[in-house]
Design an enzyme around this catalytic site. Sequence first.
Site, PDB file in Angstrom:
ATOM      1  N   TYR A 119       1.124  -0.942   0.232  1.00 36.45           N
ATOM      2  CA  TYR A 119      -0.115   0.203  -0.402  1.00 36.45           C
ATOM      3  C   TYR A 119       1.107   1.348  -0.273  1.00 36.45           C
ATOM      4  O   TYR A 119       0.594   2.182  -0.777  1.00 36.45           O
ATOM      5  CB  TYR A 119      -0.782  -0.038   0.783  1.00 36.45           C
ATOM      6  CG  TYR A 119      -2.506  -0.847   1.147  1.00 36.45           C
ATOM      7  CD1 TYR A 119      -3.265  -0.330   0.103  1.00 36.45           C
ATOM      8  CD2 TYR A 119      -2.705  -2.386   1.767  1.00 36.45           C
ATOM      9  CE1 TYR A 119      -4.051  -1.259  -0.714  1.00 36.45           C
ATOM     10  CE2 TYR A 119      -3.649  -2.738   1.429  1.00 36.45           C
ATOM     11  CZ  TYR A 119      -4.422  -2.395   0.163  1.00 36.45           C
ATOM     12  OH  TYR A 119      -5.760  -3.288  -0.549  1.00 36.45           O
TER      13      TYR A 119
ATOM     14  N   GLU B  17       4.593 -30.292  13.197  1.00 38.38           N
ATOM     15  CA  GLU B  17       3.596 -29.985  12.032  1.00 38.38           C
ATOM     16  C   GLU B  17       2.931 -29.333  12.029  1.00 38.38           C
ATOM     17  O   GLU B  17       1.721 -28.148  11.992  1.00 38.38           O
ATOM     18  CB  GLU B  17       3.885 -30.651  10.871  1.00 38.38           C
ATOM     19  CG  GLU B  17       2.624 -31.791  10.654  1.00 38.38           C
ATOM     20  CD  GLU B  17       2.747 -32.102   9.001  1.00 38.38           C
ATOM     21  OE1 GLU B  17       2.119 -31.977   8.109  1.00 38.38           O
ATOM     22  OE2 GLU B  17       3.505 -33.128   9.118  1.00 38.38           O
TER      23      GLU B  17
ATOM     24  N   ASP C 217       3.847 -35.714   9.950  1.00 40.29           N
ATOM     25  CA  ASP C 217       2.943 -37.211  10.133  1.00 40.29           C
ATOM     26  C   ASP C 217       3.665 -38.030   8.765  1.00 40.29           C
ATOM     27  O   ASP C 217       5.172 -37.827   8.262  1.00 40.29           O
ATOM     28  CB  ASP C 217       2.062 -36.412   8.992  1.00 40.29           C
ATOM     29  CG  ASP C 217       0.729 -36.127   8.903  1.00 40.29           C
ATOM     30  OD1 ASP C 217       0.513 -36.231  10.550  1.00 40.29           O
ATOM     31  OD2 ASP C 217      -0.079 -35.479   8.950  1.00 40.29           O
TER      32      ASP C 217
END
Lengths: 362, 525
Positions: free
Chosen positions: A97, A191, A243
């Site tokens: 911006y 995670e 995982d």
Amino acid sequence: MAKENKVKEELKEFGIQIIKQVDKGKNPMIKVPIRALSNVIYDKKTKTLILGEKTAERSFFNVAHAKKFLQTVEVASIIKRELLETGKHSSLRDVFYMAKRTIPGTNVNLVDDQTDTDKAIEDLEVVTNFSREQLNVNANKNGSVVGKVVIEDAGDIIDWGKLGSGGWSVPSNVEDIKFKKVNAKFIIYMEKAAVWERLHEDKFWDKNNCVIISSQGQTTRGIRRLLQRMYDEYDLPIYVLVDFDVYGIYIYSVIKYGSIALAHASEKLTIPGVKFLGISADDVIKYDLKKHFIKLDDRDYARIKQVSEYEWFKDNKEWQRQLKMMKEFGAKVEIQSLSAKGISFITEKYLPEKIKNKEVLE
Amino acid sequence: MGDKIRAEELAKKQRQVSVSEFFVRNRHLLGFDNPVRALLMTVKELCDNSLDAAEEMRVLPEIIVEVKQLAENRFVVSVEDNGPGIVKAQIPNVFGKLLYGSKFAKLSQSRGKQGLGVSVSVLYSQLTTGKPTKVISRISPKKPAHYYELKINTQRNEPEILIEKDVEWKSEHGTKVEIELEARYQKGRQSVDEYIKQTAIVNPHVSITYITPTKEKMVYKKVVDELPKEPREIKPHPYGTELGTLIQMLTSTTANTLFGFLQNDFSRIGGTTAKEMCHLAGLSGKENPRRLDNVSAEKLFNSMQKVKVIAPPTDCLSSIGEELLIKGLKNEIKADFYAANSRSPAVYRGFPYIVECAVAYGGDLAKDETAKLMRFANRVPLLYQQGACAITESVGDTNWKSYGLQQSGNNLPAGPAIIIVHIASVWVPFTNEAKDAVAHYPEIIKEIKLALQDVGRQLGFYIRKNVRVKEQQERLGLFEKYIPELASSLADLSNGNKNKIEESLLRILKKSIKDLTENGEREQG
């Protein structure tokens, strides 16, 4: 601050080099290292991904480059004037911006969307060798930490062990954090925020004298830098808990070796000593997780192939074995599947056993 | 018996329908089917005749056209020329008799042809207003000017003279005709105004003063002082002659033998060819042509088509020429670019013809509209039946996209362009008697397309070059806008002097304009 002055001087020097070219009547040119797979090298000595030697020349008097050139210089000027000189920090969005306006006499915007300013900032990082955080530009914060550590941040003393259920949220810029007291013996990065909450509720960090830290999904730069500092400054072992799937393995890989997108910042982010705690293929067998298998799809198989061919995994027998087993299973397993054996199985049995027996991968 | 009486009764009713009566009933065939068109046709026929007449006399035509509005549907058209005038005895026939003309069946390039036009206007005038047509004509300063008011006797196709007298007239020679008619005046693509303007474009040697119904005076001055080359009359070529025409020629010839007839009355037939034709038809060549029966005539006709005859002479045509086409266009159309192409003469069905094209592009022409097509035959604008014309088909079949104009399918191209196509011939094949559209002869379409492709290539070259220049200017403009921005950013970043940086950058810009086309980042290993 002296450090901010150094960054300011570097940006100023960047401008001076351009002005010098202009004064000589030369088409001003910026050399920007190429940030793409074609220019990323795995450095076997440091075991990190680093940027190669390839650079792109971006010159102002070239139709294809002119706007990018202008954007880079304009963003440098904004960062110096609005952030470094005032000692303030802003988000990437703010920078967009601040730079956004229409060029007088045209209907051309100096920047069209945030990717323009994001890219300009990345350019400045590689050109000046200062990280985005050092340019006082922060990413959104993401991730929480609790544990046996006391720090000082912006004048406040914060005990990571006394922050209730939410923990301390990790800012994107951790450069100025001072470690006051570090009683932890190791760190577990996971995670999944849900797993972190399980560990926190069970006071795992208190019972095991450690730090637990997580971010949802990709590891942020702030967390990677925080981990690196604690690893470098206090020699704390770091374990990664993800995982059992190829994406989890890649999260570990990024923390350890670095990533393609941030290869230019590897030095400040990678932790070659980090260890993979789980879930491993062996865990799947040992803890009988096969009944919680999730079938691999084509994308998983393709990704396994890619990852197994990465230079840093290619000759690693242990990792080749893990990936081969995953393929043989034809399936992946989530950390939370451990909860099938009881909600606190992970904190009471799985983690303590693994750490005690040093059942880790590297 | 009864049958015989019946036939006799019928015979009483059977009578010859005069040509005039026929046209009263079929005026649409000649273009007088609506009041707007009637006005245009009247102006056109009078102008065509005036221009032909002046050119025949080898003077630069100067004509004054006035359209006066008397009432909402009532107009007077008057056309005055500086031509040779008409001898007194002929005036009533020229205006008061249909199919009377000096140019009928004559093979030379001229505007009028059938001797129909003016008298049809006269007829239309008396049908719609009951008024006579007024004519003043003078052939020499030594002779008086004759004034006539006349009508047509439609049953006998004969002039009916109401007033006939000698009058004082300012002109030394010339003709002025005044026709009152029921009509409607409107502007636009098919208006009298457009007809006059287009006539001026392809007749740069002509001066036209045109006074509109709203009393506006428009002057189209000639842009050249030279008359076009005089077209020559040629004899018919055997390939372009129809059986009916042949029979007519046989009966009216002055030759005493068939052999002589073939050689004298046709072009490109010499002794050997004539012999071959007679032989092929089983005739000796010594027959009296005026007594040849129709069966033999047909045999002769067939053999004439079979024997190889060289193409007719083409030097009888008078083209406008590339230079004058452009001059004429420039005078009336403000554009950035003009191109023209004049083809060499070609032949269809034994008739020689020439195709010419011109294009005007850019300037004041409307950018996002269909390009304007102007069709001409023997220097006469064709304003009606554009869709039915071979010229339109040829323009549509040309691929204008490759010449920098837009085009969808086989339509006319779009863009700020005017396309002019002119066909000059001793016999332009029109699709109808109103002479609105050119018939679709493949050989003519091919010639038109070749001419269009030539001007198209010139246009494409110009557009591409121009677009390149424009792009470069835009690019330059962009850098000029970027430079102050870069200068102020740099000055801000490194405490430099903004003005000094800006000046240096502008200097580099001027120096390196040529390199700015380079695209893409260069990689260095």
